[in-house]
Design an enzyme around this catalytic site. Sequence first.
Site, PDB file in Angstrom:
ATOM      1  N   ASP A  85       0.812  -1.214   0.000  1.00 15.31           N
ATOM      2  CA  ASP A  85       0.000   0.000   0.000  1.00 15.31           C
ATOM      3  C   ASP A  85       0.850   1.270   0.000  1.00 15.31           C
ATOM      4  OD1 ASP A  85       1.011  -0.315   2.513  1.00 15.31           O
ATOM      5  OD2 ASP A  85      -0.869   0.034   3.578  1.00 15.31           O
ATOM      6  N   HIS A 126      24.705   1.379 -18.081  1.00 16.87           N
ATOM      7  CA  HIS A 126      23.598   1.691 -17.181  1.00 16.87           C
ATOM      8  C   HIS A 126      23.796   1.011 -15.824  1.00 16.87           C
ATOM      9  CE1 HIS A 126      20.693   2.813 -20.704  1.00 16.87           C
ATOM     10  NE2 HIS A 126      21.565   3.759 -20.426  1.00 16.87           N
ATOM     11  N   ASP A 142      27.483   9.493 -13.514  1.00 13.33           N
ATOM     12  CA  ASP A 142      26.497  10.013 -14.473  1.00 13.33           C
ATOM     13  C   ASP A 142      25.236  10.310 -13.664  1.00 13.33           C
ATOM     14  OD1 ASP A 142      24.492  10.356 -16.407  1.00 13.33           O
ATOM     15  OD2 ASP A 142      25.335   8.856 -17.754  1.00 13.33           O
ATOM     16  N   ASP A 149      21.704  16.532 -16.913  1.00 15.11           N
ATOM     17  CA  ASP A 149      22.345  15.232 -17.156  1.00 15.11           C
ATOM     18  C   ASP A 149      23.846  15.476 -17.332  1.00 15.11           C
ATOM     19  OD1 ASP A 149      22.938  12.642 -17.843  1.00 15.11           O
ATOM     20  OD2 ASP A 149      21.734  12.595 -19.661  1.00 15.11           O
ATOM     21  N   HIS A 164      27.402   3.871 -28.141  1.00 15.01           N
ATOM     22  CA  HIS A 164      26.178   4.675 -28.077  1.00 15.01           C
ATOM     23  C   HIS A 164      26.360   5.964 -28.872  1.00 15.01           C
ATOM     24  CE1 HIS A 164      28.005   7.448 -25.092  1.00 15.01           C
ATOM     25  NE2 HIS A 164      28.473   6.362 -24.486  1.00 15.01           N
ATOM     26  N   HIS A 173      21.540  13.166 -26.731  1.00 13.82           N
ATOM     27  CA  HIS A 173      20.092  13.001 -26.844  1.00 13.82           C
ATOM     28  C   HIS A 173      19.430  14.307 -26.440  1.00 13.82           C
ATOM     29  CE1 HIS A 173      20.076  12.666 -22.426  1.00 13.82           C
ATOM     30  NE2 HIS A 173      21.070  11.809 -22.555  1.00 13.82           N
ATOM     31  N   HIS A 177      15.745  11.724 -21.425  1.00 10.66           N
ATOM     32  CA  HIS A 177      15.808  11.398 -22.846  1.00 10.66           C
ATOM     33  C   HIS A 177      14.536  11.983 -23.445  1.00 10.66           C
ATOM     34  CE1 HIS A 177      18.495   7.994 -21.370  1.00 10.66           C
ATOM     35  NE2 HIS A 177      19.263   8.795 -22.088  1.00 10.66           N
ATOM     36  N   GLU A 195      27.992  13.590 -25.098  1.00 12.98           N
ATOM     37  CA  GLU A 195      28.539  12.638 -24.122  1.00 12.98           C
ATOM     38  C   GLU A 195      29.341  11.516 -24.769  1.00 12.98           C
ATOM     39  OE1 GLU A 195      25.612   9.982 -22.327  1.00 12.98           O
ATOM     40  OE2 GLU A 195      24.031  11.073 -23.363  1.00 12.98           O
ATOM     41  N   TYR A 240      34.979   2.664 -23.399  1.00 11.14           N
ATOM     42  CA  TYR A 240      34.721   1.628 -22.400  1.00 11.14           C
ATOM     43  C   TYR A 240      35.527   0.394 -22.784  1.00 11.14           C
ATOM     44  CZ  TYR A 240      30.868   4.912 -22.313  1.00 11.14           C
ATOM     45  OH  TYR A 240      30.130   6.077 -22.311  1.00 11.14           O
ATOM     46  N   ARG A 299      33.470   8.574 -19.515  1.00  8.66           N
ATOM     47  CA  ARG A 299      32.458   9.341 -20.249  1.00  8.66           C
ATOM     48  C   ARG A 299      32.502  10.778 -19.719  1.00  8.66           C
ATOM     49  NH1 ARG A 299      28.676   6.036 -19.839  1.00  8.66           N
ATOM     50  NH2 ARG A 299      27.393   6.792 -18.119  1.00  8.66           N
ATOM     51  N   GLU A 322      30.082  14.231 -20.135  1.00 10.82           N
ATOM     52  CA  GLU A 322      28.773  14.642 -20.661  1.00 10.82           C
ATOM     53  C   GLU A 322      28.386  16.017 -20.141  1.00 10.82           C
ATOM     54  OE1 GLU A 322      24.223  12.846 -20.828  1.00 10.82           O
ATOM     55  OE2 GLU A 322      25.599  12.208 -19.238  1.00 10.82           O
TER      56      GLU A 322
END
Length: 439
Positions: free
Chosen positions: A37, A240, A257, A268, A347, A351, A358, A381, A385, A403, A405
Amino acid sequence: MIKPSEFAKRRKQLMRMAADDAILILPAAPERIRSKDTTYPYRQDSDFWYLSGFAEPDAVLVLVPGRKHGECLLFCRERDADKEAWDGPRVGQEGAIEHFGMDDAYPIDDLDDILPGLLEGRTRVYYHFGRDTDFDLKLIGWLNRVRAQVRQGAQPPHEFLELGHLLHELRLFKSAGEIKLMQRAADIACEAQVAAMRATRAGAQEYEVEAALQYVYRRHNACAAYEPIVGAGSNGCVLHYRANNATMRDGDLLLVDAGAEYGNYASDITRTWPVNGVYSKEQRALYEIVLAAQDAALAQAVPGKPWIAGHDAAVATLTEGLLSLGLLKGTLKQNLAAGEYKKFYMHKTGHWLGLDVHDVGEYKLAGDFRELEPGMVFTIEPGLYIAPGMKGVPAKYQGIGIRIEDDVLITQNGHRVLTDGVPRKVDAVESLLAERLSS
């Protein structure tokens, strides 16, 4: 915050695009059960909020262009003293008109009785089909009730169109008010990234760095725009990564990130820094390649350039760098044609950014990548890797994920980096980390 007049202007603009024989229907986001709940913190549907600024669940916005008795209608919860004692105040029908500029408002429980009459005589229905199965079935039921009255002269709609085709093009271009909120979200996220750098130390856990981020967000009445990625060592190679529970070791890089959401608008940012305060020779070599790739992409962030130009520039720079280190073989042309870089960089370089991290908006028009225009906001970004055990890669480079960004607004004459409050260059990053270690 966005003024009621701006929400009204958006509704008028959308109705002009839809024309007078249409009806547009947008249900609010439902509350989501977390367990038994208890519910997740409520977040309004971005499209619904963009047109209304109304933050409550159990609501439906109906736009009826050209309707003499009112074009903008909101169905929402009634005021209820007993329920408000438990869950807080409600706007109610009077508040929807007075504070949100609606032409009329009705109890949400009256939707089943009123909506079929609003559908009758309309040619086209704009709606997000397939997004909410339960509401889809209700809408089909209302349409069928109108169709059942055809012999009595009823005129049911005969075209059903995706609402996003019109609405998401509007959302792609940010107003001055939106840009102000996005800059605030970016400023908060910048402060949080710096706090995360200062919270980093060998032997601590990734979630301790996440806690530093979250503290800054909440201190400024913001929240995380998405689950932060705090990846030490080879965890930074997982695009991710979400666990955020590993130990940060001396010699690791830490990839963070994370973005703040303020006034429903997202930021971002990604930065990658050494846990011990100093990049190793190999880490620095790869980092400088990623930084050069971001600079190459930023140079393409000007009005009139295709959106894809930034990605292409970043890919060429990354590939050149990988060739210079011997991680790729052959010529630049051969590697770009074969997409050899994709095993290290899988990637796109950015974006759209806005109410969603996104964000909505087409990347192509008539099959071609669209040109950048003032008011667009997007991320840049690039990354590299190199997962552990990668074949043909010297061990000294394995387990390194990087990375960088930033959030970028296209202006009349070029661009503005909204997130320049966090250092990017090696010397500036190491200098900030040195302050942490000396304090």
